[in-house]
Design an enzyme around this catalytic site. Structure first.
Site, short mmCIF file in Angstrom:
data_model
loop_
_atom_site.label_atom_id
_atom_site.label_comp_id
_atom_site.label_asym_id
_atom_site.label_seq_id
_atom_site.Cartn_x
_atom_site.Cartn_y
_atom_site.Cartn_z
CB SER A 1 3.67 2.24 1.49
OG SER A 1 5.28 1.89 1.36
CD GLU B 1 6.66 4.89 10.69
OE1 GLU B 1 6.06 5.50 9.76
OE2 GLU B 1 7.77 5.14 11.01
#
Ligand code: PEP
Length: 250
Positions: A212, A168
């Site tokens: 996202s 991430e």
């Protein structure tokens, strides 16, 4: 071997008992047997909502996870929960080392590793989060930073079944920005390449992408080599969006 995709929802500090029961119930009803052979669908609500989500799942195949655990089995650790408590609450997974915990609570790789070891000991699968900041990427150090976190955060015994990695990039979390497909492919390939040297059996571990992920980019991201699923924040709070992401797997 075919990939068993893991699509994990991180609800962060959102929800009420009523909203959590409704969301989990909708997901559990929609996630049916034919989906289940190549997909694990997981929700990670805040700790006080675990019981209500567990009840809403009932006998469904939706998996339940937590967002953090303490490295110790028990003791004087006010505000913390142990991995065993999470297991007994019906969890199968726990996120460890999320960048928000690394930042908000000063968690370092050694602590993340200790949490992952505790999770495994309790029978949970830790989802071990790693990722570079924007400054580290702009300095050209993204791979170096991520592989450093990986080697220092991974427990000594890892396999495809007892631990998961989530790459991430910190700058992509909750921002609407994502790396290019090429950058994701390069990072996941670097992680895959490093795994055999880090822990016995680690080569088959699943590597999730997080940052996202939305219904409109999930198909492209999940089709990238060595992307075995997604860790989803904001879009996991809406059943329709979360299910669309899961349905985007190749
Ligand atoms: C996350 O919290 O792990 C995450 C990826 O959030 P978002 O999907 O909102 O970027």
């Amino acid at each position: 071997m075919a990939i068993r995709y893991l699509i994990a929802g991180n609800w962060k500090m959102h929800g009420t008992p009523t909203l959590a029961a409704a969301l989990a119930g909708e997901l559990a009803n929609a996630f049916t047997d034919p989906d289940a052979h190549d997909l694990e669908l997981l929700v990670c609500p805040p700790a006080p909502l675990l019981a209500v989500v567990r009840a809403a799942i009932g006998s469904g195949k939706l998996l339940l996870g937590a967002q953090d655990c303490h490295p110790r089995e028990e003791g004087a650790h006010t505000g913390d929960v142990s991995a065993q408590m999470l297991f007994e609450a019906g969890c199968s997974h726990v996120i460890v080392g999320h960048s928000e915990r690394r930042t908000d609570h000063g968690e370092d790789d050694a602590l993340v590793r200790a949490k992952a070891v505790a999770a495994q000991a309790a029978g949970l699968v830790p989802i071990i989060c790693i990722g570079e900041t924007l400054a580290e990427r702009e300095d050209g150090r993204a791979v170096e930073v991520v592989l450093g976190q990986l080697s220092a955060s991974l427990p000594p015994a890892c396999s495809a079944y007892n631990a998961v990695i989530a790459y991430e990039p910190v700058w992509a979390i909750g921002t609407g920005r994502t790396p290019t497909g090429r950058d994701i492919a390069d990072m996941h390939s670097a992680i895959r390449g490093a795994l055999p040297g880090l822990a016995t059996g680690a080569e088959g571990m699943r590597i999730l992408y997080g940052g996202s992920v939305k219904p409109d980019n999930a198909g492209e991201i999940l089709a990238i080599a060595n992307v075995d699923g997604a860790l989803v924040g904001g879009a996991s709070l809406d059943a329709g969006s979360f299910l669309k992401i899961a349905a985007s797997r190749p």
